[in-house]
Design a protein around this motif. Structure first.
Motif, PDB file in Angstrom:
ATOM      1  N   ARG A  32       5.257  15.277  23.857  1.00 42.84           N
ATOM      2  CA  ARG A  32       4.512  16.373  23.250  1.00 42.84           C
ATOM      3  C   ARG A  32       3.305  16.708  24.104  1.00 42.84           C
ATOM      4  N   ILE A  33       2.684  17.824  23.782  1.00 42.43           N
ATOM      5  CA  ILE A  33       1.481  18.264  24.481  1.00 42.43           C
ATOM      6  C   ILE A  33       0.282  17.997  23.580  1.00 42.43           C
ATOM      7  N   LEU A  34      -0.715  17.314  24.107  1.00 41.16           N
ATOM      8  CA  LEU A  34      -1.919  17.070  23.314  1.00 41.16           C
ATOM      9  C   LEU A  34      -2.674  18.374  23.112  1.00 41.16           C
ATOM     10  N   PRO A  35      -3.136  18.642  21.891  1.00 43.48           N
ATOM     11  CA  PRO A  35      -3.733  19.951  21.583  1.00 43.48           C
ATOM     12  C   PRO A  35      -5.041  20.257  22.290  1.00 43.48           C
ATOM     13  N   VAL A  36      -5.862  19.241  22.583  1.00 47.79           N
ATOM     14  CA  VAL A  36      -7.174  19.492  23.185  1.00 47.79           C
ATOM     15  C   VAL A  36      -7.093  19.507  24.706  1.00 47.79           C
ATOM     16  N   SER A  37      -6.577  18.440  25.285  1.00 42.81           N
ATOM     17  CA  SER A  37      -6.531  18.330  26.749  1.00 42.81           C
ATOM     18  C   SER A  37      -5.372  19.094  27.360  1.00 42.81           C
ATOM     19  N   GLY A  38      -4.316  19.320  26.568  1.00 36.10           N
ATOM     20  CA  GLY A  38      -3.159  20.056  27.068  1.00 36.10           C
ATOM     21  C   GLY A  38      -2.241  19.254  27.970  1.00 36.10           C
ATOM     22  N   ILE A  39      -2.421  17.921  28.030  1.00 38.37           N
ATOM     23  CA  ILE A  39      -1.557  17.128  28.899  1.00 38.37           C
ATOM     24  C   ILE A  39      -0.282  16.722  28.165  1.00 38.37           C
ATOM     25  N   SER A  40       0.740  16.417  28.930  1.00 37.82           N
ATOM     26  CA  SER A  40       2.014  15.974  28.384  1.00 37.82           C
ATOM     27  C   SER A  40       1.995  14.458  28.229  1.00 37.82           C
ATOM     28  N   VAL A  41       2.408  13.991  27.064  1.00 35.92           N
ATOM     29  CA  VAL A  41       2.421  12.557  26.792  1.00 35.92           C
ATOM     30  C   VAL A  41       3.751  12.145  26.182  1.00 35.92           C
ATOM     31  N   TRP A  76       3.572   1.863  18.684  1.00 34.18           N
ATOM     32  CA  TRP A  76       3.627   2.596  19.953  1.00 34.18           C
ATOM     33  C   TRP A  76       2.315   3.342  20.175  1.00 34.18           C
ATOM     34  N   CYS A  77       2.105   3.697  21.423  1.00 37.31           N
ATOM     35  CA  CYS A  77       0.962   4.530  21.781  1.00 37.31           C
ATOM     36  C   CYS A  77       1.463   5.638  22.696  1.00 37.31           C
ATOM     37  N   TYR A  78       0.613   6.586  22.973  1.00 34.54           N
ATOM     38  CA  TYR A  78       0.959   7.637  23.928  1.00 34.54           C
ATOM     39  C   TYR A  78       0.489   7.249  25.321  1.00 34.54           C
ATOM     40  N   SER A  79       1.246   7.630  26.322  1.00 29.75           N
ATOM     41  CA  SER A  79       0.807   7.526  27.714  1.00 29.75           C
ATOM     42  C   SER A  79       1.089   8.858  28.391  1.00 29.75           C
ATOM     43  N   ALA A  80       0.288   9.167  29.384  1.00 35.02           N
ATOM     44  CA  ALA A  80       0.388  10.481  30.020  1.00 35.02           C
ATOM     45  C   ALA A  80       1.579  10.545  30.971  1.00 35.02           C
ATOM     46  N   VAL A 116     -14.710   5.580  27.243  1.00 37.55           N
ATOM     47  CA  VAL A 116     -15.578   6.636  27.748  1.00 37.55           C
ATOM     48  C   VAL A 116     -14.779   7.889  28.066  1.00 37.55           C
ATOM     49  N   ASP A 117     -13.446   7.756  28.134  1.00 32.97           N
ATOM     50  CA  ASP A 117     -12.573   8.851  28.539  1.00 32.97           C
ATOM     51  C   ASP A 117     -12.090   9.638  27.319  1.00 32.97           C
ATOM     52  N   ASP A 118     -12.369  10.931  27.301  1.00 33.79           N
ATOM     53  CA  ASP A 118     -12.005  11.762  26.149  1.00 33.79           C
ATOM     54  C   ASP A 118     -10.497  11.886  25.974  1.00 33.79           C
ATOM     55  N   VAL A 119      -9.764  11.965  27.073  1.00 33.24           N
ATOM     56  CA  VAL A 119      -8.307  12.087  26.964  1.00 33.24           C
ATOM     57  C   VAL A 119      -7.712  10.816  26.361  1.00 33.24           C
ATOM     58  N   ALA A 120      -8.214   9.664  26.773  1.00 33.73           N
ATOM     59  CA  ALA A 120      -7.734   8.402  26.202  1.00 33.73           C
ATOM     60  C   ALA A 120      -7.958   8.375  24.697  1.00 33.73           C
ATOM     61  N   LEU A 121      -9.137   8.782  24.258  1.00 29.41           N
ATOM     62  CA  LEU A 121      -9.433   8.783  22.828  1.00 29.41           C
ATOM     63  C   LEU A 121      -8.559   9.777  22.080  1.00 29.41           C
ATOM     64  N   GLU A 122      -8.251  10.905  22.712  1.00 25.24           N
ATOM     65  CA  GLU A 122      -7.364  11.879  22.072  1.00 25.24           C
ATOM     66  C   GLU A 122      -5.963  11.296  21.910  1.00 25.24           C
ATOM     67  N   MET A 123      -5.493  10.564  22.917  1.00 24.67           N
ATOM     68  CA  MET A 123      -4.174   9.944  22.817  1.00 24.67           C
ATOM     69  C   MET A 123      -4.129   8.936  21.674  1.00 24.67           C
ATOM     70  N   VAL A 124      -5.187   8.135  21.533  1.00 30.97           N
ATOM     71  CA  VAL A 124      -5.234   7.155  20.455  1.00 30.97           C
ATOM     72  C   VAL A 124      -5.247   7.855  19.103  1.00 30.97           C
ATOM     73  N   ARG A 125      -6.075   8.874  18.967  1.00 25.29           N
ATOM     74  CA  ARG A 125      -6.158   9.598  17.692  1.00 25.29           C
ATOM     75  C   ARG A 125      -4.814  10.177  17.286  1.00 25.29           C
ATOM     76  N   MET A 126      -4.117  10.807  18.243  1.00 27.80           N
ATOM     77  CA  MET A 126      -2.842  11.441  17.920  1.00 27.80           C
ATOM     78  C   MET A 126      -1.784  10.403  17.543  1.00 27.80           C
ATOM     79  N   ALA A 127      -1.759   9.284  18.262  1.00 27.00           N
ATOM     80  CA  ALA A 127      -0.799   8.223  17.933  1.00 27.00           C
ATOM     81  C   ALA A 127      -1.105   7.621  16.564  1.00 27.00           C
ATOM     82  N   ALA A 128      -2.401   7.471  16.246  1.00 29.33           N
ATOM     83  CA  ALA A 128      -2.786   6.938  14.944  1.00 29.33           C
ATOM     84  C   ALA A 128      -2.388   7.892  13.822  1.00 29.33           C
TER      85      ALA A 128
END
Length: 258
Positions: A6-15, A29-33, A100-112
């Motif tokens: 999927r595409i993360l809504p804020v950063s727009g990266i594919s995970v 599970w968690c998301y990875s880029a 400290v990384d916003d993309v990492a925190l976004e990945m955690v939030r979405m997986a949670a």
């Protein structure tokens, strides 16, 4: 796993979802880029914080065996947050995933959110098992969130991070031995902040591969604490219940994936 890329809504990266156990559909599970010529990271994003490393898997397996579900767990430098998500699934009282990384925190939030460990994953609301918080290990003026267990897995990407991690761990452990400044206190009134470390009994579990050079500088600094002069990395992954600090040594070739 039935969840597709999927595409993360804020950063727009594919995970893509990355399970703790590939052969178990019910595994945490968690998301990875996903990186490709057509999918790049936003400027300033740390590539290392978007990938799942062997130490985070080992930390997750140790949590499965030794987590006390009454604990609040705080992961420092969480990256995709596999240990945090594992702790949440196991029923930890509360989980705080920091980076400290916003993309990492976004990945955690979405997986949670996808695994229903929180209702929105950003603000701390009653009943949420997992929250995220921006935290920079290299800044000594930042106060750690309050927790019973702190986890660091392969955070030693540079000497600066290793030094900062050691400083915060020493602030947690050293205050009870009268070795460090007891005035290490939160500058906010947030109940999530650890205000008084003098009576702290928090545990710290640190996971690092044997080939991580900066872990030696971390250990050297930790040995300055009274009572920790003989501390070393260990392949014994069954932490003593009374030990406040346990350094997990691991060989990436022996890490379980299935």
């Amino acid at each position: 796993m039935v969840i597709n890329a999927r595409i993360l809504p804020v950063s727009g990266i594919s995970v893509v979802p990355t399970p703790l156990r590939r052969s178990d559909p019910s595994s945490t599970w968690c998301y990875s880029a996903v990186l490709s010529p057509s999918s790049t990271l936003p400027p300033g994003t740390n590539f290392l914080a978007t990938q799942v490393w062997p130490s985070s898997r080992t930390a997750s397996f140790v949590l499965e065996q030794h987590l006390d579900t009454s604990w609040t767990v705080c992961e420092l430098g969480c990256g995709p947050g596999l240990p945090s998500l594992t702790a949440a699934k196991l029923g930890a009282s509360r989980v705080i995933a920091t980076d400290v990384d916003d993309v990492a925190l976004e990945m955690v939030r979405m997986a949670a959110l996808e695994q229903e460990f929180c209702t929105e994953g950003v603000r701390d609301k009653n009943g949420e098992r997992l929250v995220t918080q921006k935290f920079d290990l290299t800044l000594k003026e930042e106060s750690l969130p309050r927790a019973d267990l702190y986890i660091l897995s392969d955070v030693f990407e540079s000497s600066r991070v290793a030094e900062g991690a050691a400083w915060h761990v020493k602030s947690l452990l050293g205050s009870s031995d009268n070795q460090l400044d007891r005035g290490y206190k939160s500058k906010s009134n947030d109940s999530n902040s650890l205000v008084d470390r003098a009576t702290s009994t928090s545990r710290v579990w640190v996971f690092a591969q044997s080939d991580r050079a900066q872990r030696d500088s971390f250990l050297k600094s930790i040995r300055e604490i009274h009572g920790y002069q003989n501390l070393d990395w260990t392949t014994n992954h069954n932490p003593n219940k009374d030990a406040r600090l346990w350094l997990f040594d691991l060989n990436e070739m022996g890490v379980q994936y299935n």
